[in-house]
Write a protein that holds these residues in place. Structure first.
Motif, PDB file in Angstrom:
ATOM      1  N   ARG A 167       9.755  12.192  -0.048  1.00 21.11           N
ATOM      2  CA  ARG A 167       9.935  10.608  -0.127  1.00 21.11           C
ATOM      3  C   ARG A 167       8.858  10.040   0.873  1.00 21.11           C
ATOM      4  N   VAL A 168       8.683  10.484   1.911  1.00 20.56           N
ATOM      5  CA  VAL A 168       7.929   9.744   2.824  1.00 20.56           C
ATOM      6  C   VAL A 168       6.074   9.794   2.390  1.00 20.56           C
ATOM      7  N   SER A 169       6.064  10.830   2.033  1.00 22.89           N
ATOM      8  CA  SER A 169       4.447  11.298   1.719  1.00 22.89           C
ATOM      9  C   SER A 169       4.089  10.371   0.530  1.00 22.89           C
ATOM     10  N   GLN A 170       4.969  10.382  -0.500  1.00 23.41           N
ATOM     11  CA  GLN A 170       4.659   9.648  -1.752  1.00 23.41           C
ATOM     12  C   GLN A 170       4.601   8.130  -1.338  1.00 23.41           C
ATOM     13  N   GLY A 171       5.632   7.714  -0.796  1.00 22.21           N
ATOM     14  CA  GLY A 171       5.633   6.238  -0.556  1.00 22.21           C
ATOM     15  C   GLY A 171       4.505   5.673   0.237  1.00 22.21           C
ATOM     16  N   GLN A 172       4.034   6.495   1.498  1.00 19.98           N
ATOM     17  CA  GLN A 172       2.951   6.044   2.078  1.00 19.98           C
ATOM     18  C   GLN A 172       1.560   6.196   1.397  1.00 19.98           C
ATOM     19  N   ALA A 173       1.520   7.111   0.564  1.00 21.48           N
ATOM     20  CA  ALA A 173       0.064   7.231  -0.456  1.00 21.48           C
ATOM     21  C   ALA A 173       0.139   6.225  -1.172  1.00 21.48           C
ATOM     22  N   VAL A 174       1.229   5.451  -1.855  1.00 20.25           N
ATOM     23  CA  VAL A 174       1.263   4.379  -2.599  1.00 20.25           C
ATOM     24  C   VAL A 174       0.541   3.112  -1.843  1.00 20.25           C
ATOM     25  N   LEU A 175       1.263   3.034  -0.663  1.00 15.99           N
ATOM     26  CA  LEU A 175       0.704   1.892   0.212  1.00 15.99           C
ATOM     27  C   LEU A 175      -0.555   2.084   0.739  1.00 15.99           C
ATOM     28  N   ASP A 176      -1.087   3.050   0.984  1.00 17.98           N
ATOM     29  CA  ASP A 176      -2.325   3.341   1.655  1.00 17.98           C
ATOM     30  C   ASP A 176      -3.445   3.293   0.386  1.00 17.98           C
ATOM     31  N   ALA A 177      -3.052   3.437  -0.648  1.00 16.90           N
ATOM     32  CA  ALA A 177      -3.949   3.144  -2.041  1.00 16.90           C
ATOM     33  C   ALA A 177      -4.201   1.762  -2.051  1.00 16.90           C
ATOM     34  N   VAL A 178      -3.061   1.234  -1.886  1.00 18.13           N
ATOM     35  CA  VAL A 178      -3.220  -0.376  -1.977  1.00 18.13           C
ATOM     36  C   VAL A 178      -4.081  -0.881  -0.732  1.00 18.13           C
ATOM     37  N   ARG A 179      -3.953  -0.488   0.498  1.00 16.58           N
ATOM     38  CA  ARG A 179      -4.795  -0.753   1.457  1.00 16.58           C
ATOM     39  C   ARG A 179      -6.311  -0.507   1.263  1.00 16.58           C
ATOM     40  N   ALA A 180      -6.411   0.635   0.778  1.00 18.32           N
ATOM     41  CA  ALA A 180      -7.891   1.141   0.536  1.00 18.32           C
ATOM     42  C   ALA A 180      -8.313   0.225  -0.682  1.00 18.32           C
ATOM     43  N   ALA A 181      -7.577  -0.137  -1.745  1.00 12.32           N
ATOM     44  CA  ALA A 181      -8.065  -0.899  -2.690  1.00 12.32           C
ATOM     45  C   ALA A 181      -8.823  -2.437  -2.194  1.00 12.32           C
ATOM     46  N   GLN A 182      -7.822  -2.857  -1.162  1.00  9.14           N
ATOM     47  CA  GLN A 182      -8.073  -4.410  -0.645  1.00  9.14           C
ATOM     48  C   GLN A 182      -9.398  -4.129   0.203  1.00  9.14           C
ATOM     49  N   SER A 183      -9.570  -3.143   0.736  1.00 10.87           N
ATOM     50  CA  SER A 183     -10.956  -3.169   1.662  1.00 10.87           C
ATOM     51  C   SER A 183     -12.240  -3.061   1.112  1.00 10.87           C
ATOM     52  N   GLN A 184     -12.107  -2.945  -0.360  1.00  8.17           N
ATOM     53  CA  GLN A 184     -13.411  -2.475  -0.984  1.00  8.17           C
ATOM     54  C   GLN A 184     -14.045  -4.188  -1.391  1.00  8.17           C
ATOM     55  N   ASP A 185     -15.324  -4.382  -1.090  1.00  4.84           N
ATOM     56  CA  ASP A 185     -15.677  -5.723  -1.441  1.00  4.84           C
ATOM     57  C   ASP A 185     -16.011  -5.808  -3.006  1.00  4.84           C
ATOM     58  N   TYR A 200       7.431   5.046 -12.446  1.00  8.31           N
ATOM     59  CA  TYR A 200       8.692   5.577 -13.306  1.00  8.31           C
ATOM     60  C   TYR A 200       8.824   7.186 -12.976  1.00  8.31           C
ATOM     61  N   SER A 201      10.028   7.608 -13.081  1.00 13.23           N
ATOM     62  CA  SER A 201      10.217   9.240 -12.772  1.00 13.23           C
ATOM     63  C   SER A 201       9.791   9.219 -11.368  1.00 13.23           C
ATOM     64  N   GLN A 202       8.954  10.251 -11.154  1.00  9.90           N
ATOM     65  CA  GLN A 202       8.431  10.665  -9.770  1.00  9.90           C
ATOM     66  C   GLN A 202       7.723   9.391  -9.393  1.00  9.90           C
ATOM     67  N   GLY A 203       7.235   8.773 -10.243  1.00 10.77           N
ATOM     68  CA  GLY A 203       6.592   7.534  -9.812  1.00 10.77           C
ATOM     69  C   GLY A 203       7.529   6.420  -9.325  1.00 10.77           C
ATOM     70  N   GLY A 204       8.910   6.551 -10.265  1.00 12.33           N
ATOM     71  CA  GLY A 204       9.820   5.592  -9.684  1.00 12.33           C
ATOM     72  C   GLY A 204      10.315   5.902  -8.346  1.00 12.33           C
ATOM     73  N   GLY A 205      10.441   7.167  -8.082  1.00 13.19           N
ATOM     74  CA  GLY A 205      10.764   7.726  -6.680  1.00 13.19           C
ATOM     75  C   GLY A 205       9.745   7.225  -5.509  1.00 13.19           C
ATOM     76  N   ALA A 206       8.428   7.305  -5.884  1.00 19.29           N
ATOM     77  CA  ALA A 206       7.284   6.758  -5.058  1.00 19.29           C
ATOM     78  C   ALA A 206       7.417   5.560  -4.851  1.00 19.29           C
ATOM     79  N   ALA A 207       7.765   4.659  -5.829  1.00 19.17           N
ATOM     80  CA  ALA A 207       7.620   3.145  -5.822  1.00 19.17           C
ATOM     81  C   ALA A 207       8.815   2.750  -5.027  1.00 19.17           C
ATOM     82  N   ALA A 208      10.002   3.387  -5.205  1.00 19.46           N
ATOM     83  CA  ALA A 208      11.093   2.838  -4.555  1.00 19.46           C
ATOM     84  C   ALA A 208      10.923   3.336  -3.116  1.00 19.46           C
ATOM     85  N   SER A 209      10.365   4.242  -2.759  1.00 18.70           N
ATOM     86  CA  SER A 209      10.165   4.699  -1.409  1.00 18.70           C
ATOM     87  C   SER A 209       9.045   3.958  -0.523  1.00 18.70           C
ATOM     88  N   ALA A 210       7.969   3.362  -1.458  1.00 14.79           N
ATOM     89  CA  ALA A 210       7.148   2.463  -0.927  1.00 14.79           C
ATOM     90  C   ALA A 210       7.897   1.070  -0.669  1.00 14.79           C
TER      91      ALA A 210
END
Length: 405
Positions: A167-185, A200-210
């Protein structure tokens, strides 16, 4: 986009992906490409980009998609469940057409469903080396002008085991991907870009955790809403559904991914047949699920216990309980979708998540459908996301289902 063409295209994509995977299922995973190898010392910060490179799509060798999108795979920093910093791979895809909506272009933290556990299954690799079955749903969001930050999750594509369903690892990976994208000019995004979360599915769990972790782990992100479908919010119910079924391998993905995250040695609980099965499954992708279909987990353990029996005991019981989603209030509105006919993640699991969040004062809308099975439920999820996110980005009030649950 209407549902009928989506269904036809989806069936074709799934069939093609199954064919591609089945032809390579017996091949061992190759060594990690240089791009996916983390440097000895990681840069500071969470969601910090280590490196990027252009994506070339298998189905577009001539690069026609370059006219419409800028696509790059990325290696970025994130954290494990225990807080250890590591490198995670992913992708950033941005439409080249100007954003026509209000404010600046939004970015969607896109959490993919089950890909498998082998490094070759990583979405950022599948774009170029196979067929990423969620590409169809990504295309719908891109067509509406959203940028996508797509994580591969911890250990999927990069060094180490994929901590599937952590739960924690997946949610943080989603949020950090957004941070990474926002940092790119080059992406035309910034820290002020509005953020949506989708999965959705595993992604639904990751999104809900995020959605749960955003307020504490990434409070600077301007999260406007989350759409999560078929959320596996309570893993304790899954052995009774999956063991011995067509999708039995998903259960093994979860148990092995979590035991790796918690540093629990599963080997002493397995007989020789179980140890060999686990070794064979370590590189499997989603469409290799037939390797374990209809097999009973009790046939692979030393004492004949099923995986359901094992997770009811320590040290597994605490590990499984830690993955429960619904104990933290999301800081932004959430749309949950779930089919009454879901054959992998029972509908009652998704409904209970809505109840749990409502009890904590969250703004939750539960959208129930009767699409056939788990695979069919993604169609509702993929079509309802548009109206929900557009309303949130426009600042409209989010309707809640809490009054009727």
């Amino acid at each position: 986009m209407t549902r009928r063409p989506l269904l036809r295209t989806g069936i074709v994509a799934v069939a093609a992906a199954m064919l591609a995977s089945l032809t390579t299922a017996a091949q061992a995973a190759d060594d990690l490409p240089a791009f996916y190898q983390a440097p000895d010392t990681l840069p500071a910060g969470d969601g910090t980009v280590v490196r990027t490179e252009p994506i070339r799509y298998l189905l577009d060798p001539a690069g026609v998609s370059d006219v419409a999108y800028t696509s790059k795979r990325m290696l970025y920093t994130s954290r494990s469940r225990t807080g250890e910093r590591h490198a995670v791979s992913g992708s950033v895809i941005v439409p080249k057409a100007a954003w026509k909506g209000p404010g600046t272009r939004p970015v969607i933290g896109y959490a993919v469903g089950t890909q498998g556990v082998g490094d070759t299954c990583a979405p950022s690799r599948q774009f170029s080396e196979g067929i990423e079955y969620e590409g169809l749903f990504m295309a719908g969001l891109l067509k509406r002008g959203y940028a996508l930050a797509v994580t591969d999750y911890e250990g999927l594509g990069t060094e180490g085991a994929h901590t599937y369903m952590d739960r924690v690892s997946q949610g943080q990976a989603v949020l950090d991907a957004v941070r990474a994208a926002q940092s790119q000019d080059w992406a035309g995004l910034s820290s002020s870009s509005p953020v949506g979360i989708y999965g959705y599915s595993q992604g639904g769990g990751a999104a809900a955790s995020a959605a749960e972790l955003a307020g504490s782990y990434a409070p600077e992100l301007k999260v406007k809403g989350t759409v999560a479908g078929a959320v596996p919010a309570d893993l304790s119910v899954l052995p009774g559904v999956l063991d011995g079924s067509l999708y039995a391998e998903f259960l093994w993905f979860a148990v092995t991914g979590l035991t790796d995250s918690y540093d629990i040695d599963l080997q002493p609980y397995l007989n020789e047949r179980g140890k060999q099965f686990l070794a064979d499954a370590s590189d499997d992708c989603v469409f290799d699920l037939f390797n374990a279909s209809f097999k009973q987990s009790k046939d692979f353990t030393v004492d004949g216990s099923s995986l359901g029996d094992l997770i009811a005991r320590e040290p597994f019981r605490t590990m499984i309980d830690d993955q429960r989603i619904g104990r933290i209030k999301p800081s932004a509105p959430v749309l949950l979708t779930h089919s009454l006919l879901d054959d992998i993640i029972p509908y009652r699991t998704g409904r209970q998540l809505a109840v749990d969040w409502c009890a904590r004062g969250a703004n939750v809308r539960l959208s129930t459908n009767t699409s056939p099975l788990h695979v069919g439920g993604i169609l509702n999820n993929a079509t309802e996301v548009y109206g929900f996110l557009e309303a949130r980005l426009a600042g409209k009030p989010a309707p809640s289902s809490c009054w009727r649950l």
